[in-house]
Design a protein around this motif. Sequence first.
Motif, PDB file in Angstrom:
ATOM      1  N   ARG A 120      14.649  -6.222 -10.209  1.00  0.00           N
ATOM      2  CA  ARG A 120      15.980  -5.507 -10.196  1.00  0.00           C
ATOM      3  C   ARG A 120      15.527  -4.054 -10.036  1.00  0.00           C
ATOM      4  N   TYR A 149      20.963  -3.837  -3.877  1.00  0.00           N
ATOM      5  CA  TYR A 149      22.042  -3.489  -4.681  1.00  0.00           C
ATOM      6  C   TYR A 149      21.951  -4.431  -6.082  1.00  0.00           C
ATOM      7  N   GLY A 150      20.835  -4.772  -6.241  1.00  0.00           N
ATOM      8  CA  GLY A 150      20.788  -5.454  -7.657  1.00  0.00           C
ATOM      9  C   GLY A 150      20.708  -6.942  -7.748  1.00  0.00           C
ATOM     10  N   SER A 159      23.979  -3.620 -15.524  1.00  0.00           N
ATOM     11  CA  SER A 159      22.352  -3.368 -15.291  1.00  0.00           C
ATOM     12  C   SER A 159      21.562  -4.639 -15.386  1.00  0.00           C
ATOM     13  N   LYS A 193      13.919  -3.051  -6.972  1.00  0.00           N
ATOM     14  CA  LYS A 193      14.914  -3.111  -5.655  1.00  0.00           C
ATOM     15  C   LYS A 193      14.504  -3.925  -4.720  1.00  0.00           C
ATOM     16  N   SER A 219      26.733  -3.967  -9.328  1.00  0.00           N
ATOM     17  CA  SER A 219      25.280  -3.414  -9.745  1.00  0.00           C
ATOM     18  C   SER A 219      25.645  -2.237 -10.435  1.00  0.00           C
TER      19      SER A 219
END
Length: 305
Positions: free
Chosen positions: A13, A245-246, A202, A16, A198
């Motif tokens: 995460r 986007y997570g 977190s 990315k 996202s």
Amino acid sequence: MLVTGNDILIPARAGKYAVGAFNTNNMEITQAIIHTAEKLRSPVMVQMSEGAIKYGGQDLADIVIDLAQRSTVPVALHLDHGSSYDSALKAIKMGFTSVMIDASHYPFEENVHETRRVVEAAHAMGISVEAELGRLGGIEEHVVVDEKDAFLTDPEEAVKFVEETGTDYLAIAIGTSHGAYKGKGRPFIDLARIKRISELVSIPLVAHGSSGVPAELVQRFRDAGGEIGDAVGIADEDLQQAAQYGIAKVNVDTDLRLAMTTGVREVLKKNPKEFDPRKIFGPARDLMSQVVEHKMRVLGSVGKA
Ligand SMILES: O=C(COP(=O)(O)O)NO
Ligand SMILES: [Ca+2]
Ligand code: NA
Ligand SMILES: [Zn+2]
């Protein structure tokens, strides 16, 4: 090395990129997943559903655990779609280093309660947890969720759910669905919703139902004698965007099933006299390795180990 899901997904995460979580049901699938991860220097999650545990049991789990322990890249063994607290605990006893408790078909409060129980027990043993909020369409392992009951994850509710459960990563319903038939044309995946979630949450996010069901593989499956309707999956570009986007964990099962079956059918069709298992399962393993390689390149996990 055998690691927990957090060891793999938190860096993903933050970096990315996403990491493939590939379902296994036998030795060849497991080898295709882990050997390809080593070749590409990619972290990877190998997952077993409750059906896979029923089919292969501790024997199969031990194959994964042994390959993972000897592997030169981080590998987690994950319980996919655990349907209960007991199922999650049983998997942890079997040596799993990550477990999903899928209580998303229950009302919010019950999902929270069930998930929190698993989180407390798993964390006490140093194991990470995946939970789910929202309902995918399609057939989930143990629950048939038809379209009208499918509902996408509400971002504000996701914040509440994560706070109240302490889950390590969160599977969200974003329009994808399990299996080979994910919609018409280019199946919908709610990138705006992923981005919104996202921004509020977190922890690593998980996309289920993310096989690409590539047209050329579907055609090869048909040419080798397989029967399948107008199957279509999630576009590579959409998964790449989702990783920005997570989305850190991307579940892939159908693509491996299509590859293995196509590989076996092609051998049996071409050489009716063949009955050497190595000649029958070897090409299937190679085709599955190609599928795993493509996915790792799409998700951006190559070289991250
Ligand atoms: O979400 C999945 C797999 O989805 P696919 O059917 O798209 O491979 N497993 O939990
Ligand atoms: Ca579910
Ligand atoms: Na899962
Ligand atoms: Zn799933």
